[in-house]
Structure formats: C-alpha cells, structure tokens
Write an enzyme that holds these catalytic residues in place. Structure first.
Site, mmCIF file in Angstrom:
data_model
loop_
_atom_site.group_PDB
_atom_site.id
_atom_site.type_symbol
_atom_site.label_atom_id
_atom_site.label_comp_id
_atom_site.label_asym_id
_atom_site.label_seq_id
_atom_site.Cartn_x
_atom_site.Cartn_y
_atom_site.Cartn_z
ATOM 1 N N LYS A 63 14.913 107.465 -17.051
ATOM 2 C CA LYS A 63 13.796 107.382 -16.116
ATOM 3 C C LYS A 63 13.353 108.821 -15.863
ATOM 4 O O LYS A 63 14.151 109.633 -15.406
ATOM 5 C CB LYS A 63 14.288 106.707 -14.837
ATOM 6 C CG LYS A 63 13.196 106.215 -13.919
ATOM 7 C CD LYS A 63 13.834 105.251 -12.921
ATOM 8 C CE LYS A 63 13.093 105.077 -11.657
ATOM 9 N NZ LYS A 63 13.815 104.239 -10.703
ATOM 10 N N ASP A 167 13.815 97.162 -2.264
ATOM 11 C CA ASP A 167 12.718 96.882 -3.193
ATOM 12 C C ASP A 167 13.194 95.845 -4.199
ATOM 13 O O ASP A 167 13.003 95.986 -5.407
ATOM 14 C CB ASP A 167 12.247 98.168 -3.883
ATOM 15 C CG ASP A 167 10.871 97.999 -4.540
ATOM 16 O OD1 ASP A 167 10.148 97.044 -4.175
ATOM 17 O OD2 ASP A 167 10.521 98.823 -5.402
#
Ligand code: ADE
Length: 333
Positions: A63, A167
C-alpha cells in the site's frame, strides 16, 4: 506514538520490491501486487517480530501512501505493530518502509497478498454457496471478535487490548485462497488500552454508506462499547451483501449491489444517508425467498440484530460468530 519511519528493522529493511500491478486506489494512496526481486530480501523479513515467511513470499501487497498521507500510514503501522494483530483472520503485516526516490518520498505498508482481493470484488464476479457463505461469515466474525477482544488469541495477544476498526466494509475484508476471510485496512482503527485515556477529536469517520445511525447523527459517546457497536452495524450490512449473492434459494442469486445502492446509488451524500438510515430507518431489502431456506432464514434475524437502530441491542461479533458456527453445522446446503 513512535514514528515507524525512524524505527529499526524491519521498518527500514529496504526490501527489494518490484511493484507489479496496481490493484486498487483507496482513500489514501494505492494498493499494488508486488514481488520480492531477490532472495536476500526474504532473509531481512525473518525477524523475531515476523518469524514465518508467508507462503515463501511469492507475492506481497504494497500500500503506497503519498507524502501528504504520512499520518495515515503511521496510524495504520501503529496498529499493525501491536502484538495483538497476529491472527489468521487479520491481514498479516510484513513491514513498513519510508521510500526515498529522486525528489519523491512515499510511505509503504507491506502485507500478505491475497489473489482473490476483497470480499466486495469477489461478490461482484462470483456467487457463493451456503457453505461458502458460512465459511466467509464465520472467519470474518472470528477476526472481528478477536479484534474486539472477545476471544483469547492464538498468538498470545495483549490482554485487554480492544481495537475498533471504524471502517468495516466488504472492501476491507479480504478473501484468502480457501475463502476464509481476513480483515484489512486499519487506517482509522482505534485501540483501547485498559487504564489509558484516549482522545478522539473526530467521531464521524468511516465510509458514509456503512455508517451506523448514531454516527450519521453525530451522536456517539466515546466509550469502547459504542465503537464496537458501530463496527457491528457495518458487519450486518456485509453479511447482507453475502446473502444477496448466495445461491441457496436461487442458483443465479441477485446481482451484486452495495448496501443502499438500490436506495441512494453509488455516491450518496451525508444528508441522503441521514434521511435514509436515521429518519426513515431504512435497511437493505430482505429478499422474501430467503425465508424458504432454514439457514438464510435464521441469518435474517442475526443481520437484523446487527443493524438495530438501538446500538445497545446489537449483537457482539463473538455472538454472531457462534450463531454462524452453529448454522454451518446444522444446515448443510
Ligand atoms: N486489496 C487490499 N489489500 C489487499 C491484499 N493484501 N491482497 C490483495 N488485495 C488487496
């Protein structure tokens, strides 16, 4: 918080990684499939923190955070570095790096790579059988229950440390080869350590579509339990997504849609979500045909207890996990 870009190995191990394929763009930066370009890099990864090389590290996920998102990278690395974070149903962290290329600074977060990608991606292009639904649901809620500190860890977790994800959604659940799930993306996660105060300044975070009514209203209290209940609301929505793609009563299932996509489309505003979820108390449609299947029928009640308007009435992850475990044993197909 320790700045992981200044920490010793493996943070600064300077892995020889080759980015192969851009897989996704997220809120912060992008997700790449990558490969270790030499064997020596593998050796750098075997540390006391990371005693096992995951599946020979053929591929890893990287990422990439741009410089301006350093805080998000730090926040996520901070969570992954907790000893609590070693569990089969939590994405395995490998390393973090500050990358200085000519004139460009990036921050990398390296984890295990899962070819199936996210549960959302998978459901878009695959239907699932009842057995697969149970397998995904059971493993996903096992990961969540572990994160919430409801079950003791297999790797010796820090006692009493609970983590709220904040989330939780089908894009942040990854599917391994055997279709067990692991939870990813801890950029917004909050850790609750016993005896420590925590100061949270911005409670309305996460993805609008998955926000619980109390989050949409801006009316949450800052206790651990209130954050865990917010995760459970989103967990109910994810279980519903799985049910829509399950072939138990209809071999073609429904087309894949995100929760509330039928009601508010793909880019809902905060106001639209507030009207729908808080004022009108709407929840995703339950297909009447699901009542014909003993397993799906039971799961309807579980899902409805996850997304209850009253946060205190919601089931815990451990309870949902136990229910799916039972269903998997008693309903075979
Ligand atoms: N998407 C986000 N994280 C991923 C990972 N670790 N492997 C595969 N796809 C992903």
């Amino acid at each position: 918080t320790v700045d992981p870009s200044l920490a010793p190995t493996p943070s600064q191990s300077s892995l020889n990684l080759q980015l192969l394929e851009l897989r996704a763009r997220g809120r912060y930066g992008s997700l790449w499939k990558a490969q270790l370009s030499d064997q020596d890099s593998c050796k750098d990864l075997i540390t006391s923190e990371n005693p096992v090389i995951p599946s020979a590290l053929k591929h890893v996920a990287v990422k990439v955070f741009p410089l301006q998102d350093k805080q998000s990278w730090m926040a996520e690395v901070d969570i992954y570095r907790l000893s609590h974070m070693k569990h089969d149903n939590i994405l395995r962290f490998i390393a973090s790096e500050r990358k200085e290329e000519t004139h460009v600074t990036e921050f990398w977060l390296i984890t295990e790579f899962h070819e199936n990608g996210s549960l959302s991606d998978y459901l878009k292009s695959h239907t699932i059988t009842w057995a697969e639904l149970c397998k995904i649901g059971e493993s996903m809620t096992c990961g969540l229950a572990y994160l919430h500190n409801e079950i003791p860890g297999t790797y010796g977790s820090m006692a009493n440390l609970a983590i709220a994800h904040r989330d939780f959604k089908s894009k942040n659940v990854l599917l391994k080869h055997d279709l067990t799930a692991c939870i990813a993306d801890f950029g917004l996660a909050l850790k609750f350590e016993p005896g420590k105060m925590f100061n949270e300044t911005h409670p309305q975070v996460g993805t609008r579509r998955y926000m619980a009514p109390e989050v949409l209203e801006g009316a949450i209290c800052f206790s651990l339990d209130s954050f865990l209940r917010i995760d459970m609301y989103a967990c109910g929505l994810v279980l519903w997504e799985m049910m829509t793609r399950c072939t138990a009563v209809n071999e073609y299932a429904e087309i894949y849609r995100l929760p509330f996509e039928a009601e508010v489309g793909l880019q809902p505003t905060l106001e639209e979500m507030q009207t729908l979820v808080v004022t009108q108390k709407v929840r995703p449609a339950i297909n009447p045909a699901w009542h014909q299947h003993q397993g799906l029928c039971s799961l309807i009640s579980t899902v409805e207890e996850c997304w209850d308007q009253d946060a205190e009435a919601r089931l815990s992850a451990g309870c949902v996990n136990e229910r799916i475990r039972q269903l998997a044993c008693t309903v075979n197909s």
